[in-house]
Structures are given as structure tokens and as C-alpha cells.
Design a protein around this motif. Structure first.
Motif, mmCIF file in Angstrom:
data_model
loop_
_atom_site.group_PDB
_atom_site.id
_atom_site.type_symbol
_atom_site.label_atom_id
_atom_site.label_comp_id
_atom_site.label_asym_id
_atom_site.label_seq_id
_atom_site.Cartn_x
_atom_site.Cartn_y
_atom_site.Cartn_z
ATOM 1 N N ILE A 86 28.645 37.886 -20.028
ATOM 2 C CA ILE A 86 28.714 38.304 -21.425
ATOM 3 C C ILE A 86 27.663 39.374 -21.716
ATOM 4 N N GLY A 87 28.097 40.485 -22.281
ATOM 5 C CA GLY A 87 27.171 41.513 -22.742
ATOM 6 C C GLY A 87 26.345 42.156 -21.653
ATOM 7 N N CYS A 88 26.874 42.188 -20.442
ATOM 8 C CA CYS A 88 26.134 42.769 -19.325
ATOM 9 C C CYS A 88 26.528 44.228 -19.117
ATOM 10 N N VAL A 102 39.320 29.908 -5.215
ATOM 11 C CA VAL A 102 40.009 29.354 -6.373
ATOM 12 C C VAL A 102 39.115 29.551 -7.598
ATOM 13 N N THR A 103 39.650 30.232 -8.600
ATOM 14 C CA THR A 103 38.902 30.456 -9.828
ATOM 15 C C THR A 103 39.600 29.728 -10.969
ATOM 16 N N ASN A 104 38.893 28.828 -11.598
ATOM 17 C CA ASN A 104 39.400 28.110 -12.766
ATOM 18 C C ASN A 104 38.411 28.313 -13.902
ATOM 19 N N GLY A 105 38.623 29.401 -14.631
ATOM 20 C CA GLY A 105 37.733 29.709 -15.734
ATOM 21 C C GLY A 105 36.800 30.861 -15.408
ATOM 22 N N LEU A 106 37.148 32.051 -15.900
ATOM 23 C CA LEU A 106 36.290 33.224 -15.784
ATOM 24 C C LEU A 106 36.376 33.990 -17.088
ATOM 25 N N LEU A 107 35.223 34.250 -17.699
ATOM 26 C CA LEU A 107 35.147 35.044 -18.920
ATOM 27 C C LEU A 107 34.280 36.263 -18.659
ATOM 28 N N VAL A 108 34.848 37.449 -18.901
ATOM 29 C CA VAL A 108 34.081 38.695 -18.866
ATOM 30 C C VAL A 108 34.246 39.324 -20.237
ATOM 31 N N LYS A 109 33.174 39.355 -21.017
ATOM 32 C CA LYS A 109 33.290 39.751 -22.421
ATOM 33 C C LYS A 109 32.166 40.689 -22.823
ATOM 34 N N GLY A 110 32.554 41.789 -23.499
ATOM 35 C CA GLY A 110 31.570 42.681 -24.091
ATOM 36 C C GLY A 110 30.669 43.371 -23.089
ATOM 37 N N CYS A 111 31.190 43.625 -21.893
ATOM 38 C CA CYS A 111 30.394 44.292 -20.857
ATOM 39 C C CYS A 111 30.774 45.770 -20.758
#
Length: 242
Positions: A86-88, A102-111
Motif C-alpha cells: 500500500i502506498g509504495c 499459490v496466492t490467496n489474497g494480494l492487494l496492491v493499492k495506491g502505488c
């Protein structure tokens, strides 16, 4: 930072002091639900989330307000559960590269992502790359520019994937490239895209495609996306074999 990680308890927040960190690595005994926070003057070359006898990715890890100026975030875990970025800021070739796991849950936000064609990172030229079987992937409100290859690429999506509200420009290949497995539910919405396929070789191979999705999508939406201020139409449509 290794001492702080070793001492951390579930739910702790670690604030990084100003300086340059060559590598931050998480062990298989690192506590879950950690938040790592950067800030002014904090630069991290690389965060490694690798699956070996000693290293791993703790569940519910949040990375916030960190400037990456090397490889960025690299992962080759067997499993990632709820990683949030977040915000990076990703500069000088830094990217997010989630390896074949296996990815269960990835958030990339505001980068923000810039200059992924830098020689600093010669291996990966896509700003956000998610390999392996994945679901519950959310990529929203990011600014991606100057990627040598794709801006966003998700491989083997098998559940919900949301790509919304991103600004994407000056990309060597496609803005978004996805391959899907049975069970994929996509929401690709409200992305503002301009100047893609800037690499002449890629442009010929891509036939001018801005976004490409292959595989099988069972549900989802594809609205509000623009290229040079014009609406992007999706020829095959959601819910069909593409």
C-alpha cells in the motif's frame, strides 16, 4: 531489521528508520499480521519472500509507504496469504514479482511504478507480475509508467481478480495481460490507459492489443476502461471462452 523481525509479535507494526536497506527477508518463524512502514528517506532494494528451509512469507503481511529502488518485492513461496502493498513507490527498475506459487489474497493499492526498464533489475520488466494459481487479487488505484514489458500480468487466475482505477502509460507491451483458469471472476474497470505497445517488436506481436485475456472467465465486468480518452471495447466479452 532482522532483530526487529525476530522479536516481533503478531499484530506488531515496525517503522523503518531512514536509510537504505539492501534486503529484508522474512523467516518461517516471523510473526503473522505484521505491518512494515517506510517513510521519508527510507529506501529498500529488495524484500524477499522465499520458501526454503529458513525463509517464508508470514500471513497477513502489510508493506506500506516504502520506496523500492532495486529488485523490489520478489517471491517464490509455496503459498502467499493476504499480502498487502500500500502506498509504495517502485523506482529504478523495482517491481512486484510474485513467483510460481499459490496466492490467496494480494492487494496492491495506491502505488507508483516508474522506469521498470532500468538496468538495475535486468530480470523482470513487468511492473506487477503474479504467477501461479491465484485468487482474491486486487490491484487498484496505482500509477504505472515506463514498463518495458506489460504493466500488469496475472497468470493462472482461478478466482476473483479486480484491476480497477489504475493509470497506465508508456508501456512497451500490453497494459494488462491475463491468463485464466476455470473459476476466474474478473473485474477490469475504470483503468485509464495511454501509449502502450511502444516497443515496435511487441506491437507487431500483440496486433495492437491493449488488454488481452485468455482462458475461461465465468463472471465479471469490463467497463469504464479508456485508451487515449476513448472507451475500450472487449470483443469476446466476459463469460465466454476467450
Amino acid at each position: 531489521i532482522p532483530v526487529a523481525l525476530k522479536a516481533a509479535k503478531a499484530g506488531d507494526t515496525i517503522n523503518l528508520m531512514a536509510g537504505t536497506y539492501n534486503a529484508i527477508e522474512f523467516t518461517d518463524s516471523t510473526a503473522s499480521n505484521l505491518t512494515i512502514v517506510g517513510g521519508e528517506g527510507v529506501y529498500v532494494k529488495k524484500i524477499r519472500l522465499v520458501d526454503t528451509a529458513n525463509y517464508g512469507c508470514p500471513d497477513n503481511l502489510t508493506l506500506k509507504n516504502i520506496t523500492f529502488n532495486g529488485e523490489g518485492i520478489t517471491s517464490s513461496n509455496d503459498e502467499i496469504n493476504n499480502l498487502s502493498v500500500i502506498g509504495c513507490e517502485f523506482i529504478d527498475g523495482a517491481v512486484i514479482h510474485i513467483g510460481d506459487c499459490v496466492t490467496n489474497g494480494l492487494l496492491v493499492k495506491g502505488c507508483t511504478f516508474a522506469a521498470t526498464n532500468s538496468t538495475v533489475n535486468a530480470k523482470e520488466k513487468t511492473a506487477i507480475l503474479v504467477q501461479g494459481v491465484s485468487k482474491n487479487v486486487v490491484i487498484i488505484d496505482n500509477n504505472i509508467t515506463s514498463s518495458e514489458h506489460n504493466a500488469i500480468q496475472v497468470i493462472k487466475a482461478s478466482g476473483a481478480v479486480t484491476i480497477d482505477g489504475n493509470t497506465i502509460s508508456d508501456i512497451g507491451s500490453r497494459a494488462i495481460r491475463m491468463t485464466t483458469n476455470t473459476g476466474a471472476v474478473l473485474a477490469i474497470t475504470n483503468n485509464i490507459i495511454s501509449n502502450v505497445n511502444t516497443n515496435p517488436t511487441e506491437a507487431v506481436e500483440n496486433n495492437g492489443e491493449i488488454i488481452k485475456i485468455t482462458g475461461f472467465v465465468i463472471n465479471g465486468s469490463f467497463v469504464g476502461n479508456t485508451y487515449d480518452n476513448n472507451d475500450i471495447s472487449f470483443i469476446s466479452g466476459i463469460g465466454k471462452v476467450l
